[in-house]
Structure formats: structure tokens, C-alpha cells
Write a protein that holds these residues in place. Structure first.
Motif, PDB file in Angstrom:
ATOM      1  N   UNK A  16     -20.536  -6.982  -6.658  1.00  0.00           N
ATOM      2  CA  UNK A  16     -19.144  -7.332  -6.974  1.00  0.00           C
ATOM      3  C   UNK A  16     -18.197  -6.746  -5.932  1.00  0.00           C
ATOM      4  N   UNK A  17     -18.435  -5.505  -5.528  1.00  0.00           N
ATOM      5  CA  UNK A  17     -17.588  -4.871  -4.520  1.00  0.00           C
ATOM      6  C   UNK A  17     -17.675  -5.622  -3.198  1.00  0.00           C
ATOM      7  N   UNK A  18     -18.879  -6.027  -2.808  1.00  0.00           N
ATOM      8  CA  UNK A  18     -19.052  -6.765  -1.557  1.00  0.00           C
ATOM      9  C   UNK A  18     -18.329  -8.105  -1.599  1.00  0.00           C
ATOM     10  N   UNK A  19     -18.176  -8.678  -2.805  1.00  0.00           N
ATOM     11  CA  UNK A  19     -17.478  -9.949  -2.968  1.00  0.00           C
ATOM     12  C   UNK A  19     -15.970  -9.773  -3.096  1.00  0.00           C
ATOM     13  N   UNK A  20     -15.495  -8.524  -3.064  1.00  0.00           N
ATOM     14  CA  UNK A  20     -14.062  -8.261  -3.126  1.00  0.00           C
ATOM     15  C   UNK A  20     -13.485  -8.272  -4.518  1.00  0.00           C
ATOM     16  N   UNK A  21     -14.309  -8.117  -5.542  1.00  0.00           N
ATOM     17  CA  UNK A  21     -13.794  -8.074  -6.912  1.00  0.00           C
ATOM     18  C   UNK A  21     -13.196  -6.683  -7.179  1.00  0.00           C
ATOM     19  N   UNK A  22     -12.021  -6.605  -7.816  1.00  0.00           N
ATOM     20  CA  UNK A  22     -11.377  -5.309  -8.033  1.00  0.00           C
ATOM     21  C   UNK A  22     -12.206  -4.382  -8.915  1.00  0.00           C
ATOM     22  N   UNK A  23     -12.275  -3.119  -8.510  1.00  0.00           N
ATOM     23  CA  UNK A  23     -12.964  -2.081  -9.274  1.00  0.00           C
ATOM     24  C   UNK A  23     -12.004  -0.906  -9.388  1.00  0.00           C
ATOM     25  N   UNK A  24     -11.789  -0.445 -10.625  1.00  0.00           N
ATOM     26  CA  UNK A  24     -10.902   0.691 -10.874  1.00  0.00           C
ATOM     27  C   UNK A  24     -11.716   1.812 -11.497  1.00  0.00           C
ATOM     28  N   UNK A  25     -11.713   2.981 -10.859  1.00  0.00           N
ATOM     29  CA  UNK A  25     -12.549   4.088 -11.302  1.00  0.00           C
ATOM     30  C   UNK A  25     -11.725   5.356 -11.458  1.00  0.00           C
ATOM     31  N   UNK A  26     -12.048   6.143 -12.488  1.00  0.00           N
ATOM     32  CA  UNK A  26     -11.311   7.361 -12.801  1.00  0.00           C
ATOM     33  C   UNK A  26     -12.257   8.559 -12.828  1.00  0.00           C
ATOM     34  N   UNK A  27     -11.881   9.632 -12.151  1.00  0.00           N
ATOM     35  CA  UNK A  27     -12.518  10.944 -12.234  1.00  0.00           C
ATOM     36  C   UNK A  27     -14.013  10.874 -11.902  1.00  0.00           C
ATOM     37  N   UNK A  28     -14.900  11.026 -12.885  1.00  0.00           N
ATOM     38  CA  UNK A  28     -16.330  10.927 -12.612  1.00  0.00           C
ATOM     39  C   UNK A  28     -16.666   9.579 -12.001  1.00  0.00           C
ATOM     40  N   UNK A  29     -15.967   8.533 -12.426  1.00  0.00           N
ATOM     41  CA  UNK A  29     -16.183   7.217 -11.847  1.00  0.00           C
ATOM     42  C   UNK A  29     -15.884   7.204 -10.360  1.00  0.00           C
ATOM     43  N   UNK A  30     -14.818   7.886  -9.958  1.00  0.00           N
ATOM     44  CA  UNK A  30     -14.484   8.025  -8.534  1.00  0.00           C
ATOM     45  C   UNK A  30     -15.646   8.682  -7.794  1.00  0.00           C
ATOM     46  N   UNK A  31     -16.154   9.770  -8.330  1.00  0.00           N
ATOM     47  CA  UNK A  31     -17.208  10.523  -7.658  1.00  0.00           C
ATOM     48  C   UNK A  31     -18.495   9.706  -7.554  1.00  0.00           C
ATOM     49  N   UNK A  32     -18.831   8.965  -8.603  1.00  0.00           N
ATOM     50  CA  UNK A  32     -20.029   8.131  -8.610  1.00  0.00           C
ATOM     51  C   UNK A  32     -19.967   7.067  -7.517  1.00  0.00           C
ATOM     52  N   UNK A  33     -18.782   6.514  -7.261  1.00  0.00           N
ATOM     53  CA  UNK A  33     -18.645   5.465  -6.253  1.00  0.00           C
ATOM     54  C   UNK A  33     -18.760   6.009  -4.832  1.00  0.00           C
TER      55      UNK A  33
END
Length: 250
Positions: A81-98
Motif C-alpha cells: 500500500x505504501x509503495x502504491x502511495x496510499x496514505x498511512x497514519x501512524x502514532x507512537x509505537x506505530x511510528x517506530x514500527x514503520x
């Protein structure tokens, strides 16, 4: 687009701090404009679909973070999804995982590598209100309003050259402290940075939920998910939100 499909990614392990509310905010703000919108909950029992319109990840503790990383590595729908340019919103642990790597349970864990960022440990916990001015970098170039939230983390996230801060700290700690920044050759760039923007990814340490406290950011994500500019999205005038934001920014 007949229905806006919002992916709530691993709420069973990345849902500790009420960040599930970000998906609810997106759905409600879409519906208030007459746009059909639904949330698809993606748990540890599910593969991650790559064809949703937008994805939300939240916060969690060390063990939950490791479980989430293992699952998202095994099922690479989010990466597609990221490679296709779909928006991804991540918070805290989600930020770190990405990011490229993070420290959890006393060891360094490889992340998904979608953000050019590494997370080490702060000397002391960053906790309290945080307020930033948006950097308006790339994906977030249309943002004009200050961002607010509540941070509660022990991670110091250092951004590589491919990632830009989401905002510059006016109040609070943000991604790093001076000690963490001093280990990086680009000290000035790291200090006072909050969150990260890279491609179609937006990440932050702001809880609140962040999209409830920052409606312009929520609308930017909605607009991008629908292939629109922010200015093309019909405005919503909600007095109570304006009053609450004024209180937070006072």
C-alpha cells in the motif's frame, strides 16, 4: 470511489492509548460530508490487505510492538500500500514500527523500513502536552494549522535524509532530546523535530487522538485518500472543535 475504506491496523496490539479514535474521526468526518466510509479492523488473525484507501496504526507497549512488527513483516500488504502511495497514519509505537529499527524489550528490533528513521531510548520519558508548527514538507505541504497532542514515550527517533519532520516543537519534547540528537551528525535538524513525513506516510508521537485534536490533518488524510487537494474538500464548521482547539493552544 463508492466507499472510503479505512484500515485500522492491529488494534488488538496497537490500541493501548485510544488511537483507534483516529479511524473513527476519519470515518465521521467523511460521513458528515455525505461520503460513504467504513472501517476495516485488521487483527493478528488477519492478513493485511493492500487495497484499502487509508491506514491507521496506533501505540502500544514493547511486546505488542514486536508482535505487530512480526505480523506486518509476514503479511506485507502495508508495504505494498505504501509503495502504491496510499496514505498511512501512524502514532507512537506505530511510528517506530514503520522505521528501520527501534529498541524494545532491551534489544534492537528491525522495523518495516518504510520510514527513514531509527529509534533509540531517551534518558527520561517524554510525557505531557506537545505543540508544533507543521513543516509543510511534501505530503503535508497544505497544512497551515498548529498541531497538538499528548506525548508519552521513551523513544528518541532520529530521522534519516529521506524523512522530514511533521512539525517543529513549540512546546513539549517531540522526537528526541539533546542527548539523543548529539549522537547524530545532523544535530540541528534533529532537535525540535516531531513526527515524520515520507512519501504517503505521516507519523507522530501525538495521542489525543491526534486526528480529533487536529481536524485539518484529518481532512488532509481524507483528501489524499480520495485523490483530492485539501482545498477541494468541503469544509466542516464544528464550533465545539474550534473551542477545544483554542483551549489546547492557549
Amino acid at each position: 470511489m463508492t466507499t472510503l475504506n479505512i484500515g485500522l491496523v492491529l488494534p488488538d496490539v496497537l490500541g493501548t492509548y485510544g488511537d483507534d479514535g483516529n479511524a473513527l474521526v476519519l470515518r465521521q468526518r467523511a460521513r458528515m460530508r455525505g461520503i460513504s466510509a467504513e472501517i476495516e479492523r485488521i487483527t493478528l488473525d488477519d492478513a493485511v490487505p493492500s487495497n484499502l484507501d487509508i491506514y491507521c496504526l496506533g501505540g502500544g507497549e514493547d511486546t505488542a510492538q514486536i508482535l505487530a512488527t512480526e505480523h506486518l513483516t509476514k503479511h506485507n500488504g502495508l508495504q505494498t500500500a505504501a509503495a502504491a502511495g496510499r496514505p498511512i497514519f501512524a502514532v507512537c509505537a506505530g511510528l517506530q514500527v514503520l522505521g528501520d529499527s527501534f529498541r524494545a524489550a532491551g534489544r534492537i528490533v528491525d522495523g518495516l523500513g518504510l520510514l527513514d528513521a531509527t529509534t533509540v531510548s531517551l534518558q527520561k520519558r517524554a510525557i505531557g502536552e506537545v505543540e508544533t508548527t507543521p513543516t509543510r514538507a511534501g505530503f503535508t505541504s497544505e497544512l497551515t494549522e498548529r498541531l497538538t497532542g499528548f506525548e508519552n514515550h521513551m523513544g528518541a527517533t532520529l530521522l534519516g535524509p529521506d524523512a522530514e519532520p511533521l512539525g517543529r516543537v513549540v512546546r513539549g519534547e517531540g522526537n528526541t532530546d539533546i542527548w539523543a540528537a548529539s549522537e547524530n551528525s545532523d544535530d540541528e535538524r534533529q532537535q525540535f523535530a516531531e513526527g515524520a513525513v515520507q512519501g504517503s506516510l505521516i507519523a507522530t508521537y501525538m495521542h489525543g487522538p491526534a486526528l480529533a485534536r487536529n481536524p485539518q490533518l484529518a481532512d488532509l488524510l481524507l483528501a489524499k485518500a480520495m485523490g483530492m487537494a485539501l482545498k477541494e474538500l468541503a469544509p466542516l464548521d464544528i464550533d465545539v472543535i474550534d473551542r477545544l482547539r483554542a483551549e489546547r493552544l492557549a
